[in-house]
Scaffold this motif. Structure first.
Motif, PDB file in Angstrom:
ATOM      1  N   LYS A 187     -84.066 -20.104  43.312  1.00 15.81           N
ATOM      2  CA  LYS A 187     -84.945 -20.656  44.345  1.00 15.81           C
ATOM      3  C   LYS A 187     -84.148 -21.130  45.551  1.00 15.81           C
ATOM      4  O   LYS A 187     -84.516 -20.853  46.697  1.00 15.81           O
ATOM      5  CB  LYS A 187     -85.760 -21.817  43.774  1.00 15.81           C
ATOM      6  N   LEU A 188     -83.066 -21.844  45.288  1.00  9.82           N
ATOM      7  CA  LEU A 188     -82.269 -22.381  46.391  1.00  9.82           C
ATOM      8  C   LEU A 188     -81.719 -21.265  47.263  1.00  9.82           C
ATOM      9  O   LEU A 188     -81.767 -21.325  48.497  1.00  9.82           O
ATOM     10  CB  LEU A 188     -81.134 -23.232  45.832  1.00  9.82           C
ATOM     11  N   SER A 189     -81.217 -20.211  46.638  1.00  3.86           N
ATOM     12  CA  SER A 189     -80.624 -19.113  47.390  1.00  3.86           C
ATOM     13  C   SER A 189     -81.687 -18.227  48.033  1.00  3.86           C
ATOM     14  O   SER A 189     -81.545 -17.809  49.181  1.00  3.86           O
ATOM     15  CB  SER A 189     -79.737 -18.276  46.467  1.00  3.86           C
ATOM     16  N   ALA A 190     -82.765 -17.931  47.298  1.00  8.41           N
ATOM     17  CA  ALA A 190     -83.816 -17.063  47.827  1.00  8.41           C
ATOM     18  C   ALA A 190     -84.530 -17.724  49.004  1.00  8.41           C
ATOM     19  O   ALA A 190     -84.743 -17.095  50.052  1.00  8.41           O
ATOM     20  CB  ALA A 190     -84.820 -16.722  46.733  1.00  8.41           C
ATOM     21  N   ILE A 201     -78.266  -6.823  53.069  1.00  8.29           N
ATOM     22  CA  ILE A 201     -77.760  -6.308  51.786  1.00  8.29           C
ATOM     23  C   ILE A 201     -76.679  -7.230  51.233  1.00  8.29           C
ATOM     24  O   ILE A 201     -76.691  -7.585  50.047  1.00  8.29           O
ATOM     25  CB  ILE A 201     -77.212  -4.879  51.954  1.00  8.29           C
ATOM     26  N   LEU A 202     -75.733  -7.632  52.081  1.00  5.49           N
ATOM     27  CA  LEU A 202     -74.650  -8.506  51.632  1.00  5.49           C
ATOM     28  C   LEU A 202     -75.184  -9.878  51.217  1.00  5.49           C
ATOM     29  O   LEU A 202     -74.733 -10.451  50.219  1.00  5.49           O
ATOM     30  CB  LEU A 202     -73.616  -8.660  52.749  1.00  5.49           C
ATOM     31  N   ALA A 203     -76.159 -10.391  51.983  1.00  7.31           N
ATOM     32  CA  ALA A 203     -76.727 -11.707  51.652  1.00  7.31           C
ATOM     33  C   ALA A 203     -77.517 -11.645  50.355  1.00  7.31           C
ATOM     34  O   ALA A 203     -77.421 -12.544  49.510  1.00  7.31           O
ATOM     35  CB  ALA A 203     -77.616 -12.186  52.797  1.00  7.31           C
ATOM     36  N   ALA A 204     -78.298 -10.581  50.179  1.00  6.83           N
ATOM     37  CA  ALA A 204     -79.087 -10.439  48.953  1.00  6.83           C
ATOM     38  C   ALA A 204     -78.186 -10.196  47.750  1.00  6.83           C
ATOM     39  O   ALA A 204     -78.480 -10.652  46.639  1.00  6.83           O
ATOM     40  CB  ALA A 204     -80.084  -9.295  49.097  1.00  6.83           C
ATOM     41  N   GLY A 205     -77.073  -9.491  47.959  1.00  3.64           N
ATOM     42  CA  GLY A 205     -76.146  -9.245  46.863  1.00  3.64           C
ATOM     43  C   GLY A 205     -75.455 -10.508  46.384  1.00  3.64           C
ATOM     44  O   GLY A 205     -75.050 -10.602  45.226  1.00  3.64           O
TER      45      GLY A 205
END
Length: 309
Positions: free
Chosen positions: A86-89, A231-235
């Motif tokens: 949750k924190l990251s998403a 892409i890099l952030a989601a990875g």
């Protein structure tokens, strides 16, 4: 077939020979990456062992997936995993568009002196230490701090920002956006600097409004960069650094502030259970790899017809 392979190999070596100076410049970065990124991967084997510092990695007993099962079946697993996700998403959803908006607005500032001053103001928070930011948050959001003085004047009572679990996530995300959004906009500002002004002039003559020019000229220019950054952030969506979360933790907000990174730090370094913490960290890295490959596949499919890859 052999002749074709020899021809390809010869062409490859000729290319390397012609660009030998460039490969020489690349060598130090490649060497550092191997030494500090790939060689330490050997230590991940302790996640599958009952590691003892005295016996060493090689002589410790092999236990297979014991530590992974222990983590996945622990009572804290769901809470820690969901807090991290949750924190990251939420941070990605809220924080990803902000640097793009800042870059688009900065691109509309024509006076160089004013633009440089605005950029200096936006980039400065990135150089503030995480410890300083955490200290500032505790001061400003304390029950007697300036923010709560305004809240008390409006509602009659202060809000427990730093102790109430409901507020921790938003305090973390908003402070992170404040600290990093300006610096993250640099890459978009640089890309927008390559846009030909004649395109905007021609669009203006055709009657296009500012928003239409941004939509049809500026956004297509930075779209490939947006895809790569996303892409890099989601990875790395599960790779939240423990420093800030750990500094903002209190005994009251642990239900929402305890994430995988802080859990690994406490179990591994404070409690000395290196094998178990390595298993938790390896599990976290595996989730990141899966997310990276999945998001990369989806974005690639969406942009195949546009020639971004």
């Amino acid at each position: 077939m052999d002749t074709g392979k020899q021809s390809v190999s010869r062409t490859r070596w000729e290319h390397i020979r012609k660009n030998s100076f460039l490969y020489l410049l690349l060598a130090p970065a490649l060497l550092l990456t191997i030494l500090f990124k790939y060689v330490p991967m050997y230590g991940a084997v302790i996640a599958f062992k009952d590691f003892s510092p005295i016996r060493g990695i090689m002589h410790s007993d092999w236990v297979g997936f014991k530590h992974f099962e222990k983590f996945l079946t622990s009572p804290n697993f769901e809470v820690i995993f969901m807090n991290t996700l949750k924190l990251s998403a939420f941070g990605l959803i809220c924080g990803f568009p902000i640097p793009i908006l800042l870059a688009l607005m900065l691109n509309q500032v024509r006076r160089k002196g004013i633009k440089k001053n605005i950029q200096l103001f936006l980039y400065a928070p990135n150089f503030v230490s995480v410890i300083v930011i955490a200290g500032m948050l505790f001061i400003f959001l304390s029950p007697t701090g300036p923010i709560n003085q305004i809240v008390s004047w409006i509602s009659g009572q202060p809000l427990m920002f730093m102790t109430d679990p409901e507020y921790f996530r938003w305090v973390y995300i908003l402070s992170d956006i404040w600290a990093t959004a300006g610096w993250a906009s640099i890459i978009y500002v640089a890309a927008l600097a390559n846009v030909d002004p004649e395109l905007h002039n021609a669009a203006s003559l055709d009657g296009a409004s500012l928003l239409r020019r941004i939509w049809h000229i500026d956004l297509p220019t930075i779209k490939p960069i947006m895809a790569i950054v996303f892409i890099l952030a989601a990875g790395g969506i599960m790779s939240i650094g423990f420093e800030k979360a750990y500094l903002l933790q209190t005994s009251m907000n642990l239900p929402s502030s305890e994430i995988i990174a802080t859990y690994v730090y406490k179990i591994g370094l404070q409690s000395g259970d290196y094998a178990y913490s390595a298993a938790v960290g390896l599990f976290n890295s595996l989730i990141n790899v899966i997310l990276l490959l999945g998001v990369n596949f989806i974005v690639k499919k969406l942009n195949d017809n546009e020639g971004l890859y």
